[in-house]
Scaffold this motif. Structure first.
Motif, PDB file in Angstrom:
ATOM      1  N   LYS A  77      -2.385  -9.981  -9.901  1.00  0.00           N
ATOM      2  CA  LYS A  77      -2.540  -9.949  -8.492  1.00  0.00           C
ATOM      3  C   LYS A  77      -2.790  -8.624  -7.943  1.00  0.00           C
ATOM      4  N   ASN A  78      -3.448  -8.522  -6.923  1.00  0.00           N
ATOM      5  CA  ASN A  78      -3.875  -7.280  -6.166  1.00  0.00           C
ATOM      6  C   ASN A  78      -2.899  -6.906  -5.145  1.00  0.00           C
ATOM      7  N   TYR A  79      -2.300  -5.428  -5.353  1.00  0.00           N
ATOM      8  CA  TYR A  79      -1.590  -4.919  -4.339  1.00  0.00           C
ATOM      9  C   TYR A  79      -1.893  -3.649  -3.633  1.00  0.00           C
ATOM     10  N   SER A  80      -2.027  -3.821  -2.254  1.00  0.00           N
ATOM     11  CA  SER A  80      -2.735  -2.614  -1.446  1.00  0.00           C
ATOM     12  C   SER A  80      -1.890  -1.590  -1.341  1.00  0.00           C
ATOM     13  N   PHE A  81      -2.316  -0.599  -0.849  1.00  0.00           N
ATOM     14  CA  PHE A  81      -1.437   0.828  -0.721  1.00  0.00           C
ATOM     15  C   PHE A  81      -0.618   0.692   0.718  1.00  0.00           C
ATOM     16  N   GLY A  82       0.483   0.816   0.336  1.00  0.00           N
ATOM     17  CA  GLY A  82       1.594   0.618   1.681  1.00  0.00           C
ATOM     18  C   GLY A  82       1.940   2.025   2.224  1.00  0.00           C
ATOM     19  N   GLY A  83       1.538   3.190   1.493  1.00  0.00           N
ATOM     20  CA  GLY A  83       2.074   4.552   2.129  1.00  0.00           C
ATOM     21  C   GLY A  83       2.558   5.437   1.117  1.00  0.00           C
ATOM     22  N   CYS A  84       2.512   6.619   1.414  1.00  0.00           N
ATOM     23  CA  CYS A  84       3.043   7.689   0.346  1.00  0.00           C
ATOM     24  C   CYS A  84       4.345   8.250   1.223  1.00  0.00           C
ATOM     25  N   GLU A 136       4.538  18.472  -0.570  1.00  0.00           N
ATOM     26  CA  GLU A 136       3.211  19.030  -0.903  1.00  0.00           C
ATOM     27  C   GLU A 136       2.215  17.843  -1.459  1.00  0.00           C
ATOM     28  N   LEU A 137       2.924  16.976  -2.000  1.00  0.00           N
ATOM     29  CA  LEU A 137       2.188  15.724  -2.790  1.00  0.00           C
ATOM     30  C   LEU A 137       1.500  14.959  -1.588  1.00  0.00           C
ATOM     31  N   LEU A 138       2.375  14.830  -0.397  1.00  0.00           N
ATOM     32  CA  LEU A 138       1.794  13.921   0.682  1.00  0.00           C
ATOM     33  C   LEU A 138       0.385  14.138   0.922  1.00  0.00           C
ATOM     34  N   ASN A 139      -0.030  15.491   1.136  1.00  0.00           N
ATOM     35  CA  ASN A 139      -1.297  15.811   1.589  1.00  0.00           C
ATOM     36  C   ASN A 139      -2.355  15.469   0.287  1.00  0.00           C
ATOM     37  N   GLN A 140      -1.928  15.180  -0.874  1.00  0.00           N
ATOM     38  CA  GLN A 140      -2.717  15.338  -1.890  1.00  0.00           C
ATOM     39  C   GLN A 140      -3.072  13.775  -2.326  1.00  0.00           C
ATOM     40  N   ILE A 141      -2.216  12.948  -2.062  1.00  0.00           N
ATOM     41  CA  ILE A 141      -2.488  11.573  -2.403  1.00  0.00           C
ATOM     42  C   ILE A 141      -3.389  10.421  -1.299  1.00  0.00           C
ATOM     43  N   ASP A 142      -4.353  10.347  -1.527  1.00  0.00           N
ATOM     44  CA  ASP A 142      -4.999   9.593  -0.261  1.00  0.00           C
ATOM     45  C   ASP A 142      -5.283   8.180  -1.148  1.00  0.00           C
ATOM     46  N   LEU A 143      -4.833   7.284  -0.887  1.00  0.00           N
ATOM     47  CA  LEU A 143      -4.946   5.794  -1.701  1.00  0.00           C
ATOM     48  C   LEU A 143      -5.586   4.874  -0.740  1.00  0.00           C
ATOM     49  N   GLU A 144      -6.013   4.979   0.430  1.00  0.00           N
ATOM     50  CA  GLU A 144      -6.161   3.888   1.275  1.00  0.00           C
ATOM     51  C   GLU A 144      -7.001   2.843   0.756  1.00  0.00           C
ATOM     52  N   LEU A 156       8.196  -4.808   0.994  1.00  0.00           N
ATOM     53  CA  LEU A 156       6.827  -4.733   0.906  1.00  0.00           C
ATOM     54  C   LEU A 156       6.211  -6.237   0.757  1.00  0.00           C
ATOM     55  N   THR A 157       5.150  -6.335   1.178  1.00  0.00           N
ATOM     56  CA  THR A 157       4.440  -7.680   1.066  1.00  0.00           C
ATOM     57  C   THR A 157       2.952  -7.279   0.569  1.00  0.00           C
ATOM     58  N   GLU A 158       2.971  -7.781  -0.667  1.00  0.00           N
ATOM     59  CA  GLU A 158       1.675  -7.545  -1.437  1.00  0.00           C
ATOM     60  C   GLU A 158       1.063  -6.296  -1.172  1.00  0.00           C
ATOM     61  N   SER A 159       2.150  -5.261  -1.334  1.00  0.00           N
ATOM     62  CA  SER A 159       1.464  -3.847  -1.454  1.00  0.00           C
ATOM     63  C   SER A 159       2.508  -2.824  -2.255  1.00  0.00           C
ATOM     64  N   PHE A 160       2.275  -1.826  -2.297  1.00  0.00           N
ATOM     65  CA  PHE A 160       2.972  -0.753  -3.395  1.00  0.00           C
ATOM     66  C   PHE A 160       3.384   0.386  -2.335  1.00  0.00           C
ATOM     67  N   LEU A 161       4.270   1.217  -2.826  1.00  0.00           N
ATOM     68  CA  LEU A 161       4.819   2.536  -1.966  1.00  0.00           C
ATOM     69  C   LEU A 161       5.096   3.401  -2.890  1.00  0.00           C
ATOM     70  N   VAL A 162       4.129   4.564  -2.615  1.00  0.00           N
ATOM     71  CA  VAL A 162       4.403   5.810  -3.493  1.00  0.00           C
ATOM     72  C   VAL A 162       5.418   6.703  -3.091  1.00  0.00           C
ATOM     73  N   VAL A 163       6.237   7.025  -3.776  1.00  0.00           N
ATOM     74  CA  VAL A 163       7.667   7.890  -3.539  1.00  0.00           C
ATOM     75  C   VAL A 163       7.641   9.206  -4.170  1.00  0.00           C
ATOM     76  N   VAL A 164       7.152  10.259  -3.568  1.00  0.00           N
ATOM     77  CA  VAL A 164       7.043  11.589  -3.947  1.00  0.00           C
ATOM     78  C   VAL A 164       8.126  12.545  -3.835  1.00  0.00           C
ATOM     79  N   GLU A 165       8.503  13.396  -4.757  1.00  0.00           N
ATOM     80  CA  GLU A 165       9.798  14.176  -4.797  1.00  0.00           C
ATOM     81  C   GLU A 165       9.600  15.647  -3.956  1.00  0.00           C
ATOM     82  N   TYR A 166       8.048  15.771  -3.873  1.00  0.00           N
ATOM     83  CA  TYR A 166       7.751  17.120  -3.251  1.00  0.00           C
ATOM     84  C   TYR A 166       6.839  16.855  -1.856  1.00  0.00           C
TER      85      TYR A 166
END
Length: 394
Positions: free
Chosen positions: A241-248, A224-232, A212-222
């Motif tokens: 320090k600011n960290y951009s959305f690196g994916g779900c 269905e959550l992939l389609n609910q989280i839009d953090l672009e 990860l380079t100045e970004s964060f990663l969201v790890v989900v257990e289900y």
């Protein structure tokens, strides 16, 4: 024989579509084990059955007419007897071949479903319980069994080979978790995991580390959550320090009891408080009474210990019942196919007796008659199994 060319064209396009349907059916079967949606799989399975019948029906029509057109083939030995047997009752024989192929296909699919479920269960076990024992302690809750008491209870049943502790951190804010739908319980605060801890856990499970380079990663257990989280367009400000959305992402081994958590570079969580503490135990043996051990922790209303062996025994029981059921179903349909073949053999016995009597009068040897009979029966015994066998590798 007159329309053999037309039937060859029909068979070619039907076979191409049949292979696609089989491939799609297998893909949907694997997806149904994961997302529990079986509607599409059942529809394509029905299509596979219909196409199995039709392809063998059209193949029998095309094969009989095409082979009879070959003067060289039909004039060789006693081939004319086999070809006439196939062509005299062409529609009836084609229908029988189609029905036999359907029964063989259902048998193969039944066995395939059973063993595929077992393989998927093993993969699910590795994802849901990657370690022998994992326990979690939320700082805001009270537990009847402390970490030390839990360790002592486990050691009464089995020796502990090694253990590892880590935690999820929080700064008291809820930014990411608020994007979940109301269907999933929302947490009070966001929880963060250091990148070094996440990679160390991945390494223990045989996975490749992430960066990860100045970004964060969201790890989900289900899933269905992939389609609910839009953090672009969302950025996290952690420790100035600011960290951009690196994916779900979904599909990593379960390192947390939460619906989701956030992986960030180590410096992003410096100074944060522990929110959930985890303890991993790798046990020296699987030879212990896991049900009795689990009972010791059920007494705690906030039971927070998960045992891999307990889940494994449950999954083995479920998959064992399914495999036995599918094998029984496959045996039933195989016996039905053999019964149909036996019925055909018996019903054609009188006609065959007359044909082979004629061959005998024409001077055909007994050995040649046996070979002719073998070719005649092999056509019905093995042809229905050829194309359904492709379902194993579709």
């Amino acid at each position: 024989e007159k329309h053999s060319g037309v039937w060859c064209i029909i068979t070619f396009f039907s076979l191409a579509l049949y292979i696609w349907v089989l491939s799609r059916t297998r893909s949907l079967m694997l997806q149904s084990f994961d997302n529990k949606e079986v509607g599409g799989f059942m529809l394509f399975l029905l299509g596979s059955i219909v196409f199995t019948f039709w392809v063998h029906f059209s193949l029998a029509k095309a094969l009989a007419g095409t082979l009879l057109k070959s003067k060289r083939l039909r004039s060789k030995g006693t081939n004319i007897v086999v070809l006439r047997e196939l062509s005299e009752k062409m529609t009836a024989n084609a229908t029988l071949l189609g029905l036999l192929a359907v029964l063989v296909l259902v048998s193969i699919v039944s066995v395939n479903i059973g063993f595929t479920e077992r393989a998927i269960d093993n993969n699910t076990l590795n994802l849901e319980t990657p370690f022998d024992v994992i326990a979690n302690y939320r700082t805001e809750r009270e537990y009847a069994i402390s970490k030390e008491e839990g360790r002592a209870i486990i050691e009464k049943y089995v020796a502990i080979a090694d253990e590892y502790e880590y935690s999820l951190k929080t700064d008291g804010r809820m930014i990411i978790d608020s994007h979940k739908s109301d269907y999933y319980q929302r947490e009070v605060v966001d929880r963060y995991m250091e990148l070094s801890v996440f990679n160390e856990l991945l390494a223990d499970c045989g996975w490749e580390p992430i960066t990860l380079t100045e970004s964060f990663l969201v790890v989900v257990e289900y899933r269905e959550l992939l389609n609910q989280i839009d953090l672009e367009n969302i950025a996290l400000n952690l420790n100035g320090k600011n960290y951009s959305f690196g994916g779900c992402v979904y599909g990593y081994p379960s390192f947390s009891s939460l619906d989701l958590y956030i992986v960030v570079p180590d410096e992003a969580v410096e100074g944060m408080d522990d929110s959930v503490e985890y303890i991993i135990f790798n046990l020296a043996s699987d030879d212990y009474d896991v049900e009795a051990l689990d009972e010791r922790f059920i007494l705690d209303d906030n039971n927070n210990y998960m045992f891999r062996l307990y889940n494994k025994q449950y999954m083995d029981g479920v998959s064992g019942v399914l495999i036995i059921s599918m094998l029984f179903l496959a045996t039933v349909f195989t016996c039905m196919a053999l019964a149909l073949l036996s019925l055909k053999t018996l019903s054609d016995m009188e006609d065959d007796k007359y044909r082979y009597a004629v061959l005998f009068r024409l001077g055909v040897s007994e050995e040649e008659q046996r070979r002719t009979l073998l070719r005649q029966n092999a056509l019905f015994f093995f042809m229905p199994a050829v194309i359904p066998a492709f379902s194993l590798c579709a």
